[in-house]
Design an enzyme around this catalytic site. Structure first.
Site, PDB file in Angstrom:
ATOM      1  N   CYS A  45       0.806  -1.228   0.000  1.00 41.88           N
ATOM      2  CA  CYS A  45       0.000   0.000   0.000  1.00 41.88           C
ATOM      3  C   CYS A  45       0.839   1.279   0.000  1.00 41.88           C
ATOM      4  CB  CYS A  45      -0.991   0.018   1.162  1.00 41.88           C
ATOM      5  SG  CYS A  45      -0.297  -0.485   2.740  1.00 41.88           S
ATOM      6  N   ASP A  51      -7.574   5.299  -1.567  1.00 38.05           N
ATOM      7  CA  ASP A  51      -7.177   4.085  -0.882  1.00 38.05           C
ATOM      8  C   ASP A  51      -6.410   3.142  -1.806  1.00 38.05           C
ATOM      9  OD1 ASP A  51      -6.946   1.856   0.682  1.00 38.05           O
ATOM     10  OD2 ASP A  51      -8.968   2.037   1.524  1.00 38.05           O
ATOM     11  N   HIS A 105      -5.569   0.139  -1.258  1.00 35.67           N
ATOM     12  CA  HIS A 105      -5.869  -1.271  -0.996  1.00 35.67           C
ATOM     13  C   HIS A 105      -6.881  -1.855  -1.967  1.00 35.67           C
ATOM     14  CE1 HIS A 105      -4.500   0.487   2.843  1.00 35.67           C
ATOM     15  NE2 HIS A 105      -3.845  -0.647   2.966  1.00 35.67           N
TER      16      HIS A 105
END
Lengths: 473, 433
Positions: free
Chosen positions: A306, A430, A432
Site C-alpha cells: 500500500c 485508498d 488497498h
C-alpha cells in the site's frame, strides 16, 4: 508563439481541428538563406491550400462535411451557414450515446459539466469542378542536393460562444489555422541547424479563467529544459505566477473523452460531491495524478504494497505536472533506490517488506529530486486538529500526501475544514483496492472518498509525508 | 456452380467474323466487367497481325498476345478490364485448353504486375477461356481461378444478349495530381526515376484508397445502391468528389540527401462504368479510385518507355549545375465502343500528334473503326508549360519541354519489352504457369 482564445467562461462548444499537412520541398542549396527562402515559399503554399476552396473540414464520427472557404457550405443539406455550432452535436454518433440507456442518469449529468468538444479533421478536396484543367506535366530535376519531406501535425482550437453560428465560428477557425501555420513557420526557421529540421508541434494549455485555452507551438525533440526562455516569455505575456509550470509539455490540456494511453484513471476524486461544513472550505490537490493501487501492472502486492502504491500516486503527480520526466517507478525500482542510498540491505530488493513515510520521503528525493516534510502525530485522534496545516499544504504545495500508521498506508488528496467549528473531513485515495479501473465502482464504494476523523486508528501513531512542490516554471 | 457470362450481341458477330479468317488460329481478348454474380462481356478484340502471320499449325505467340493485353488494358477506363482470352481454331476444344490456360495466366500476371493498387477481398478472380470452333461456330467456355496456380478449368455459361451495357452508369471526376518525390543520391537515370515515381504513385494510391468519396455531393454508405440504370437506355452519370488527407509521417529522417527530384502536377479526368444490376456506392468508389491511379501510372509509364527507346538520357552531367527537364504527359481521349451505349474506351494523345494517331491505334489494338469526329477530346486539355514555370528557378537550367519521339505501335512496344526484359516484372510474366 501563441494564440490565446480569450472568450468568457460561459462558452459553448470547443471546435478542434486536427490533420497532417504534407510539407515537401527540394532544397537545392544548403546555404541557410536560400533554405529559408524555399521553406518560406513552401509555407506560403500551405497557407494558400488552407485558404483555398479545396480546404475541407469533416466532423469526426458524423456525416457532416464543411467547406469553410466556399461560404461555409456544408453537407448534409440541412446544415446551413446559420446553423448553430452546438446543433452539430446532434449529427455526431458517439459510443456514449449508444450506451446511454445503460448508464445511470446521475452519471450523465456529471459528465455535462465538462466542456464539450467537436473534433474535426482537416482534409483537402482533390477533385475540381468547372472547366477541364490541363493534363499533368512531369518535371525532372537532376542536382545533388537535399529533399525535405514530412507532415506537420496541425491542431487548432477555437472556443465558440453560445448561439454562435457555424459561419462565424468557422471563420475564426480558419484564422486560427492560418495563424498556426505562421507560428509553425517561425518555429521551424528558428530551429534549423544545418540540414536538420525540427517538426513544429502545437500543444494546448488550459490557463486560469478568463484566459482559457491557449495554443503554443513547440519544436519537437527539444526538451522542456531547453525551452525555459520561451516559457518565461509566455508567463510574462499571460501574467502568470512563476511558481507553477503552466507551459511544460506534460501540462498540455487533456481533452475530454480522449482516453489516456496508459490506462490508469486520472483524478477519480473529480466525480465526488464535496462535504459542506459550517464555515468550512475545501482544500484539494492541484493538477493531475493517476490512481495507483494493489494488483496493478501484474504485481500482486496485496497486503504489503500500500505505501508503494501511495508513493506511485505521488510520483505520477510530479510527472504529470511536468516537474520530472521520469516514469512512475516500479516496486523494484523503489526498493533499489532505498538500497542505493544505504537505507536498506540487499535482501530488501525483491522482498515484500513494507515501507513507511520516511522511506517515501527518501525515495522521492533519490529518484525525483523532490524534498518532503514529515508530520508526526502520536495518536490518530490528533489528526482531527491538523486541519490548518493540511489546508495550508494543499494551498501552497497542492501535492498528494502519503500517510502511514498502524498497519495501513493511504493517500490524502484534500481536506474539508472549518476554522470556526473545527469540523474536518479527509479526501482519501485508498491503495488497498484490488479491482479494475472503474471510476464508478471506485467512487461508489468509497475507494476514493471523503472520510471523517474516525477513519483513523485513534490510538496508533501516524507519520505523514508532505511532498514539496518545486517553485519553477 | 460455374460463372455466368452475359455477352453483348455484337460480340457474337465479331467472333463469327474471326471464324472466316483463312489463316492460322486467331486469338483475342474479351473485355468487360465482373460482378460477384455474373460477368458482363462488352466487346472483344483480336490480337493484332504480326509481320509474319501465323500458319495453320502454329500455336499462338504468348509474348505477342500478352503484350497486346497489356496495351489494351491501358486503354480501358475504370470498370472495364480484360476478362480473358478467346481462341478460334479447329484444334479440338480439349486440346486447345492447355494453350488457352497458358495465355489466360500469362495475360493476367502481366496486367496485375503493373497495377499499383491492391486487390480487394471482394474482387472476382476468375478469368475466362473461350474456344470457338470456326466450322461449327460452337463456343466452349471455361474459367480459371488465377489466384490458384494449380486451378483447373471450370465450365461456365456463355449467353448473348442485346444492349448489355446500354443502361450502365458512369461516375467521373476531374482530379488534381501534385506529386513530388526525391531521386536517390547517386542514381538518377531513367530506371531510377521509374522506381521513384512508382513509389510516389503507390503512396498516392494509398491516400486515394482512404479518401472520402462523395457521389453527386453526398456521402453514401457503402452498401447503398446507386439509383438509376433500371430503365433501359436511360443513362445515369454521377460526379464524384474525393477528399484526401496525407499519411502521418513519423518525424525521423525529415531531410535526406538526394540526387534530384521528380514532380507530376496537373489534373486528370477519371472515369468508371458500372453495370446496371443494382451497383453499390462501394463499387463506384473502388472502380473510380483504381482508374485514377491507373491513368496517371499509365501516362508516366508511356513517357518512360518512350524516353528509354529514344535514348532520352539527360544531356550533360547535371551534377553540379542543376538541370531541369519538363515533359508534357499526354491527355486522355475517349471513344465509344458502340454508337448507342455509354461505354467508352480511351487513349492518350500528345498535343503535337494528329488525331489520326489515335484512330489508327484504336483500330490496331481494339479493332474499333472510329472517325476523328467520334472522339471525345473535351475531358482534358493538353498540358501547357507556362512561361512562368520555366523561369521559376533561375539557378536551374531548364531544357524546354521535350516531346519524345513517338511510335506507339505494338512493334515498337515490343522493342521496349525487350529493353525491360532485365527487370523482374517481365521475368514474372514469362514464366510458364
Amino acid at each position: 508563439m501563441v494564440v490565446a482564445d480569450s472568450q468568457s467562461s460561459d462558452t459553448g462548444t470547443i471546435l478542434r481541428v486536427r490533420g497532417p499537412l504534407e510539407f515537401k520541398c527540394h532544397l537545392d542549396s544548403t546555404d541557410a538563406r536560400l533554405m529559408h527562402k524555399v521553406i518560406s515559399r513552401t509555407f506560403e503554399t500551405l497557407q494558400s491550400q488552407v485558404k483555398s476552396e479545396s480546404c475541407v473540414l469533416t466532423v469526426c464520427d458524423s456525416p457532416v462535411i464543411i467547406w469553410p472557404n466556399r461560404g461555409v457550405y456544408a453537407i448534409p443539406e440541412e446544415i446551413t451557414p446559420n446553423t448553430l455550432c452546438e446543433d452539430i452535436h446532434q449529427w455526431i454518433q458517439s459510443d456514449e450515446q449508444e450506451a446511454a440507456g445503460k448508464r445511470s442518469a446521475k452519471k450523465k449529468s456529471k459528465k455535462s459539466s465538462a466542456a464539450s468538444v467537436i473534433n474535426l479533421r482537416l482534409m483537402m478536396e482533390a477533385t475540381k469542378t468547372g472547366r477541364p484543367l490541363s493534363a499533368p506535366i512531369l518535371s525532372r530535376t537532376v542536382h545533388k542536393s537535399h529533399f525535405l519531406s514530412t507532415t506537420f501535425p496541425v491542431d487548432c482550437v477555437v472556443r465558440t460562444t453560445v448561439n454562435e453560428t457555424i459561419k462565424d465560428a468557422f471563420e475564426r477557425l480558419l484564422e486560427a489555422l492560418t495563424h498556426q501555420l505562421c507560428e509553425m513557420e517561425k518555429v521551424t526557421l528558428q530551429h534549423i541547424k544545418g540540414t536538420t529540421l525540427l517538426v513544429p508541434q502545437p500543444l494546448h494549455f488550459l490557463l486560469p479563467e478568463p484566459k482559457g485555452l491557449v495554443t503554443v507551438v513547440y519544436p519537437a525533440g527539444v526538451p522542456d529544459s531547453q525551452l525555459e526562455t520561451q516559457r518565461k516569455e509566455l508567463h510574462q505575456q499571460f501574467e502568470l505566477p512563476d511558481d507553477w509550470p503552466y507551459f511544460r509539455r506534460a501540462n498540455a490540456y487533456h481533452f475530454p473523452n480522449e482516453p489516456y494511453k496508459d490506462g490508469y484513471l486520472r483524478n477519480p476524486h473529480l466525480g465526488l460531491t464535496h462535504p459542506t461544513l459550517d464555515n468550512g472550505k475545501v482544500y484539494l490537490v492541484q493538477g493531475f495524478y493517476s490512481y495507483h493501487h494493489y494488483m496493478q501492472d501484474h504485481v500482486d502486492d496485496n497486503g504489503w504494497g500500500c505505501a508503494y502504491r501511495s508513493l506511485q500516486t505521488i510520483c505520477s503527480w510530479f510527472q504529470q505536472q511536468g516537474f520530472v520526466e521520469r516514469a512512475v517507478p516500479t516496486h523494484r525500482e523503489i526498493q533499489q533506490a532505498l538500497l542505493d542510498v544505504g537505507d536498506k540491505q540487499a535482501s530488501f530488493v525483491g522482498s515484500r517488506q513494507w515501507i513507511g513515510s520516511i522511506e517515501v520521503q527518501v525515495v522521492l528525493n533519490q529518484l525525483l529530486g523532490v524534498t518532503s516534510k514529515i508530520m508526526f502525530v502520536s495518536q490518530g485522534s490528533e489528526l482531527a486538529s491538523k486541519g490548518r496545516e493540511l489546508a495550508n499544504h494543499f494551498l501552497t504545495d497542492g501535492t498528494p500526501i502519503m500517510i502511514g500508521g498502524g498497519v495501513l498506508a493511504h493517500t490524502i488528496l484534500g481536506v474539508a475544514w472549518s476554522e470556526t467549528s473545527g469540523q474536518i473531513r479527509y479526501l482519501i485515495l485508498d491503495p488497498h483496492y484490488t479491482g479494475a479501473e472503474d471510476s464508478q465502482v471506485i467512487t461508489d464504494k468509497g475507494w476514493c472518498g471523503w472520510k471523517g476523523p474516525d477513519f483513523w486508528d485513534q490510538i496508533a501513531y501516524y507519520n505523514l509525508c508532505l511532498p514539496q512542490r518545486p517553485k519553477v516554471i | 456452380m460455374g460463372r455466368s457470362y452475359i455477352v453483348e450481341e455484337a460480340v457474337e458477330g465479331y467472333l463469327t467474323k474471326q471464324c472466316e479468317q483463312k489463316a492460322g488460329p486467331v486469338t483475342g481478348l474479351l473485355i468487360g466487367q465482373s460482378s460477384t454474380q455474373r460477368e458482363f462481356v462488352v466487346t472483344a478484340t483480336r490480337t493484332p497481325q504480326r509481320e509474319e502471320p501465323l500458319a495453320a499449325g502454329d500455336s499462338p505467340d504468348k509474348q505477342w498476345v500478352t503484350e497486346h493485353a497489356r496495351q489494351v488494358s491501358r486503354m480501358l477506363p475504370g470498370g472495364l478490364s480484360v476478362l480473358g482470352v478467346f481462341i478460334v481454331t479447329d484444334i479440338d476444344a480439349k486440346d486447345s485448353l492447355a494453350t488457352l490456360r497458358k495465355l489466360v495466366f500469362a495475360v493476367e500476371n502481366l496486367i496485375s504486375s503493373e497495377r499499383l493498387w491492391n486487390p480487394a477481398d471482394d474482387d472476382v478472380t476468375d478469368c475466362v477461356a473461350l474456344h470457338v470452333n470456326p466450322k461449327t461456330r460452337k463456343t466452349f467456355c471455361r474459367t480459371f481461378d488465377i489466384k490458384d496456380p494449380k486451378s483447373v478449368a471450370k465450365p461456365a455459361d456463355w449467353k448473348y444478349q442485346s444492349g448489355v451495357c446500354s443502361s450502365w452508369s458512369t461516375v467521373s471526376c476531374s482530379l488534381s495530381v501534385d506529386m513530388l518525390v526525391p531521386l536517390p543520391d547517386d542514381r538518377t537515370d531513367l530506371e531510377d526515376m521509374d522506381k521513384c515515381l512508382k513509389e510516389g504513385l503507390k503512396v498516392w494510391a494509398h491516400q486515394l484508397e482512404s479518401a472520402v468519396c462523395l457521389i453527386d455531393g453526398r456521402k453514401l454508405s457503402e452498401d447503398m445502391e446507386l439509383v438509376g440504370g433500371q430503365k433501359r437506355n436511360v443513362r445515369q452519370t454521377y460526379t464524384a468528389q474525393l477528399l484526401i488527407t496525407p499519411d502521418e509521417r513519423r518525424a525521423t529522417d525529415v531531410v535526406q540527401r538526394c540526387g534530384g527530384s521528380v514532380s507530376v502536377r496537373g489534373a486528370i479526368h477519371s472515369r468508371a462504368y458500372l453495370h446496371s444490376n443494382k451497383p453499390k456506392a462501394k463499387l463506384a468508389e473502388k472502380l473510380l479510385k483504381r482508374d485514377a491511379v491507373s491513368t496517371v501510372a499509365t501516362r508516366a509509364q508511356m513517357l518512360l518507355e518512350e524516353l528509354l527507346t529514344s535514348d532520352g538520357e539527360s544531356k550533360g552531367s547535371g551534377r553540379d549545375r542543376p538541370q531541369r527537364e519538363l515533359f508534357c504527359l499526354p491527355h486522355r481521349i475517349f471513344c465509344p465502343v458502340k454508337a448507342s451505349g455509354p461505354v467508352c474506351v480511351c487513349d492518350y494523345h500528345f498535343s503535337d500528334e494528329g488525331l489520326s494517331v489515335v484512330t489508327d491505334r484504336l483500330k490496331e489494338m481494339l479493332d474499333i473503326d472510329a472517325a476523328e469526329k467520334d472522339l471525345d477530346t473535351r475531358q482534358e486539355t493538353p498540358a501547357e508549360v507556362l512561361e512562368g514555370e520555366a523561369a521559376a528557378e533561375p539557378t536551374v537550367e531548364t531544357i524546354e519541354a521535350l516531346e519524345p519521339k513517338r511510335n506507339r505501335y505494338i512493334g515498337v512496344a515490343m522493342a521496349t519489352v525487350v529493353a525491360f526484359l532485365a527487370t523482374a516484372a517481365s521475368m514474372l510474366y514469362l514464366n510458364d504457369v
